[in-house]
Write an enzyme that holds these catalytic residues in place. Structure first.
Site, mmCIF file in Angstrom:
data_model
loop_
_atom_site.group_PDB
_atom_site.id
_atom_site.type_symbol
_atom_site.label_atom_id
_atom_site.label_comp_id
_atom_site.label_asym_id
_atom_site.label_seq_id
_atom_site.Cartn_x
_atom_site.Cartn_y
_atom_site.Cartn_z
ATOM 1 N N ARG A 1 3.269 6.432 -3.926
ATOM 2 C CA ARG A 1 3.268 7.824 -3.491
ATOM 3 C C ARG A 1 4.619 8.524 -3.491
ATOM 4 O O ARG A 1 4.666 9.739 -3.434
ATOM 5 C CB ARG A 1 2.647 7.932 -2.098
ATOM 6 C CG ARG A 1 1.147 7.727 -2.151
ATOM 7 C CD ARG A 1 0.544 8.191 -0.862
ATOM 8 N NE ARG A 1 -0.230 7.118 -0.294
ATOM 9 C CZ ARG A 1 -1.020 7.291 0.773
ATOM 10 N NH1 ARG A 1 -1.091 8.443 1.383
ATOM 11 N NH2 ARG A 1 -1.713 6.302 1.230
ATOM 12 N N ASP B 1 -6.482 -2.613 -4.685
ATOM 13 C CA ASP B 1 -6.462 -2.482 -3.226
ATOM 14 C C ASP B 1 -7.169 -3.666 -2.597
ATOM 15 O O ASP B 1 -8.069 -4.253 -3.195
ATOM 16 C CB ASP B 1 -7.131 -1.175 -2.774
ATOM 17 C CG ASP B 1 -6.722 -0.825 -1.350
ATOM 18 O OD1 ASP B 1 -5.669 -0.197 -1.172
ATOM 19 O OD2 ASP B 1 -7.434 -1.218 -0.409
ATOM 20 N N ARG C 1 -2.542 10.142 -10.085
ATOM 21 C CA ARG C 1 -3.536 10.032 -9.023
ATOM 22 C C ARG C 1 -4.492 11.225 -9.051
ATOM 23 O O ARG C 1 -5.691 11.082 -8.812
ATOM 24 C CB ARG C 1 -2.795 9.945 -7.685
ATOM 25 C CG ARG C 1 -3.617 10.038 -6.441
ATOM 26 C CD ARG C 1 -4.267 8.707 -6.144
ATOM 27 N NE ARG C 1 -4.774 8.670 -4.781
ATOM 28 C CZ ARG C 1 -5.984 9.084 -4.420
ATOM 29 N NH1 ARG C 1 -6.794 9.571 -5.329
ATOM 30 N NH2 ARG C 1 -6.377 8.997 -3.181
ATOM 31 N N ARG D 1 0.820 -1.202 0.000
ATOM 32 C CA ARG D 1 0.000 0.000 0.000
ATOM 33 C C ARG D 1 0.857 1.257 0.000
ATOM 34 O O ARG D 1 1.955 1.261 0.538
ATOM 35 C CB ARG D 1 -0.928 0.005 1.213
ATOM 36 C CG ARG D 1 -0.175 0.198 2.480
ATOM 37 C CD ARG D 1 -1.110 0.435 3.623
ATOM 38 N NE ARG D 1 -0.313 0.421 4.828
ATOM 39 C CZ ARG D 1 -0.824 0.484 6.033
ATOM 40 N NH1 ARG D 1 -2.102 0.577 6.197
ATOM 41 N NH2 ARG D 1 -0.040 0.471 7.063
ATOM 42 N N TYR E 1 -11.531 -4.481 8.564
ATOM 43 C CA TYR E 1 -11.973 -3.202 7.972
ATOM 44 C C TYR E 1 -13.499 -3.141 7.900
ATOM 45 O O TYR E 1 -14.101 -2.095 8.147
ATOM 46 C CB TYR E 1 -11.383 -3.022 6.568
ATOM 47 C CG TYR E 1 -9.937 -2.583 6.581
ATOM 48 C CD1 TYR E 1 -9.601 -1.238 6.732
ATOM 49 C CD2 TYR E 1 -8.901 -3.503 6.455
ATOM 50 C CE1 TYR E 1 -8.278 -0.834 6.750
ATOM 51 C CE2 TYR E 1 -7.572 -3.100 6.473
ATOM 52 C CZ TYR E 1 -7.270 -1.762 6.621
ATOM 53 O OH TYR E 1 -5.963 -1.357 6.652
HETATM 54 O O1 CP3 Z 1 1.110 -0.351 -3.550
HETATM 55 C C1 CP3 Z 1 0.797 -0.545 -4.708
HETATM 56 O O2 CP3 Z 1 0.803 0.290 -5.576
HETATM 57 C C2 CP3 Z 1 0.353 -1.932 -5.056
HETATM 58 C C3 CP3 Z 1 -1.082 -2.049 -4.949
HETATM 59 C C4 CP3 Z 1 -1.603 -2.001 -3.519
HETATM 60 C C5 CP3 Z 1 -2.318 -0.910 -2.949
HETATM 61 N N1 CP3 Z 1 -2.811 -1.324 -1.752
HETATM 62 C C6 CP3 Z 1 -2.537 0.410 -3.563
HETATM 63 C C7 CP3 Z 1 -2.784 1.581 -2.668
HETATM 64 C C8 CP3 Z 1 -1.585 -3.027 -2.594
HETATM 65 C C9 CP3 Z 1 -0.859 -4.357 -2.660
HETATM 66 C C10 CP3 Z 1 -2.375 -2.590 -1.476
HETATM 67 C C11 CP3 Z 1 -2.657 -3.444 -0.330
HETATM 68 C C12 CP3 Z 1 -3.325 -2.889 0.838
HETATM 69 N N2 CP3 Z 1 -4.287 -1.929 0.894
HETATM 70 C C13 CP3 Z 1 -3.093 -3.365 2.143
HETATM 71 C C14 CP3 Z 1 -2.190 -4.531 2.489
HETATM 72 C C15 CP3 Z 1 -0.749 -4.143 2.531
HETATM 73 C C16 CP3 Z 1 -0.393 -3.348 3.724
HETATM 74 O O3 CP3 Z 1 -0.047 -2.189 3.553
HETATM 75 O O4 CP3 Z 1 -0.423 -3.884 4.828
HETATM 76 C C17 CP3 Z 1 -3.915 -2.612 3.016
HETATM 77 C C18 CP3 Z 1 -3.980 -2.768 4.500
HETATM 78 C C19 CP3 Z 1 -4.688 -1.722 2.216
HETATM 79 C C20 CP3 Z 1 -5.748 -0.757 2.638
HETATM 80 C C21 CP3 Z 1 -5.303 0.617 2.358
HETATM 81 N N3 CP3 Z 1 -5.274 1.179 1.096
HETATM 82 C C22 CP3 Z 1 -4.763 1.566 3.255
HETATM 83 C C23 CP3 Z 1 -4.632 1.346 4.742
HETATM 84 C C24 CP3 Z 1 -4.387 2.689 2.509
HETATM 85 C C25 CP3 Z 1 -3.727 3.957 2.997
HETATM 86 C C26 CP3 Z 1 -4.745 5.027 3.157
HETATM 87 C C27 CP3 Z 1 -4.120 6.344 3.559
HETATM 88 O O5 CP3 Z 1 -4.653 7.339 3.088
HETATM 89 O O6 CP3 Z 1 -3.127 6.361 4.286
HETATM 90 C C28 CP3 Z 1 -4.723 2.434 1.157
HETATM 91 C C29 CP3 Z 1 -4.557 3.334 0.026
HETATM 92 C C30 CP3 Z 1 -3.674 2.886 -1.098
HETATM 93 N N4 CP3 Z 1 -3.687 1.638 -1.637
HETATM 94 C C31 CP3 Z 1 -2.743 3.685 -1.792
HETATM 95 C C32 CP3 Z 1 -2.185 2.868 -2.798
HETATM 96 C C33 CP3 Z 1 -1.182 3.258 -3.817
HETATM 97 C C34 CP3 Z 1 -2.481 5.155 -1.550
HETATM 98 C C35 CP3 Z 1 -3.595 5.919 -2.167
HETATM 99 C C36 CP3 Z 1 -3.204 7.319 -2.549
HETATM 100 O O7 CP3 Z 1 -2.604 7.506 -3.604
HETATM 101 O O8 CP3 Z 1 -3.537 8.226 -1.785
#
Ligand code: CP3
Length: 321
Positions: free
Chosen positions: A6, A52, A15, A2, A128
């Site tokens: 960024r 995601d 984005r 995740r 979640y």
């Molecule tokens: O990272 C990548 O680009 C690969 C794809 C990917 C994303 N999320 C994209 C994403 C993967 C493999 C995930 C997995 C994911 N999503 C997990 C498991 C991995 C981990 O980190 O433990 C979890 C718990 C999530 C749920 C999630 N999605 C969270 C907690 C968040 C952060 C929210 C925040 O604002 O802090 C996301 C958002 C997210 N997922 C982003 C990305 C690139 C950031 C979104 C943005 O651009 O603002």
């Protein structure tokens, strides 16, 4: 992992063009571009599809949305909410666009770069859905599971089935490796871990194999400590991902011979860079001596990580091979 994109300016620019994060994930043109961005920049061996873990709850109509600075929000599941509604709402076709993203990426990816598909593991996704977002200690979800284990299993079961559908679809669309993210496996007593983490992962692997999916599955139960040995041996996964707190030397001695590991660099070391980064790469590589090891971080890359540090990391890993 995740937040992965960024730290890249081209990701941040892309984005901004999407109305919401979910729309971004479900737009094959944009999501395939986000998947390919790091591969264009760096000498990487694999790409992970841009998506995601919350897309399954999204498809189950749980009102998933991302609030800037706060993270994901969902409509929390009530204690007495009928689970049938979740089953009824679920259709893998609601996520067909992720398959299209994979096809687009596959068509553009060099042959030597593996394409990874993924899903959240049921316990993590359930936390979640129950908490209505991220939470520090998963207090509501843990209580629900202890109070009514059968009811909780019924919820996990629905998530297991949806996850099998979803990963099967991703494999058909071109994913060559499948990864299961159990991000919230920390702090769970062994019987709880066995029933709500190991059993669902085993059911997912078995479900995939029954549907003819032979692609390797990586399991990542973040924070589970020594229980990763049981997780690796009892679920049928082909590779186990380790976080930065899990001792490479210990796992190398205690995991079955030949079992693939992935991990386990501390993301903070990558943020710091320099000689400490090079030293850590050598230490980690050495700790997994004699075992197939996919170099990776122990958790997600932080948005403030300098791009130059990623380049240095890849050079250091190549030099250590
Ligand atoms: O990272 C990548 O680009 C690969 C794809 C990917 C994303 N999320 C994209 C994403 C993967 C493999 C995930 C997995 C994911 N999503 C997990 C498991 C991995 C981990 O980190 O433990 C979890 C718990 C999530 C749920 C999630 N999605 C969270 C907690 C968040 C952060 C929210 C925040 O604002 O802090 C996301 C958002 C997210 N997922 C982003 C990305 C690139 C950031 C979104 C943005 O651009 O603002």
């Amino acid at each position: 992992m995740r937040q992965a994109g960024r730290y890249l300016p081209e990701y941040r620019a892309l984005r901004k063009t999407a109305p919401s994060f979910i729309d971004f994930c479900l737009d094959p043109q944009k999501a395939s571009e986000a998947t390919l961005q790091p591969v264009r920049r760096f000498d990487l061996d694999a790409a992970i599809v841009f998506a995601d873990i919350l897309l399954i709850p999204h498809a189950m109509d749980r009102g998933v949305h991302f609030v800037a600075g706060e993270g994901p929000k969902l409509r929390p599941l009530e204690d007495d909410e009928p689970l049938l509604a979740l089953e009824k709402a679920w259709s893998v076709h609601k996520l067909d666009s992720v398959g299209e993203t994979l096809q687009r990426v596959k068509a553009q990816l060099p042959d030597h770069v593996a394409l990874i598909g993924f899903a959240g593991a049921p316990w993590t996704v359930a936390t979640y859905m129950i908490e209505g977002g991220g939470s520090k200690d998963k207090w509501q979800a843990r209580q629900m599971a202890w109070r009514d284990p059968e009811g909780f299993e019924a919820l996990l079961d629905i998530l297991v089935k949806a996850t099998v559908d979803y990963l099967h679809m991703q494999a058909e669309a071109g994913a060559e490796v499948l990864k299961l993210f159990e991000s919230w496996a920390e702090g769970l007593p062994e019987p709880f871990f066995e029933r709500f983490v190991i059993a669902p992962a085993r059911a997912i692997v078995a479900g995939l194999r029954a549907r003819g999916v032979s692609r390797p599955v990586i399991g990542f139960a973040r924070g589970c400590g020594l229980l990763a040995v049981r997780y690796a041996m009892e679920t049928g996964i082909d590779a186990v991902a380790l976080d930065q707190a899990q001792s490479g030397v210990w796992f190398n001695a205690n995991l079955p011979e030949g079992l693939v590991v992935q991990g386990n660099l501390d993301p903070a070391v990558l943020r710091v860079g320099g000689t400490v980064l090079e030293r850590e790469v050598r230490r980690i590589r050495k700790s997994f001596a004699g075992r197939p090891h996919i170099f990776n971080l122990g958790h997600g890359i932080t948005p403030d990580t300098p791009i130059g540090h990623v380049e240095s990391l890849i050079r250091a890993v190549r030099a250590s091979a």
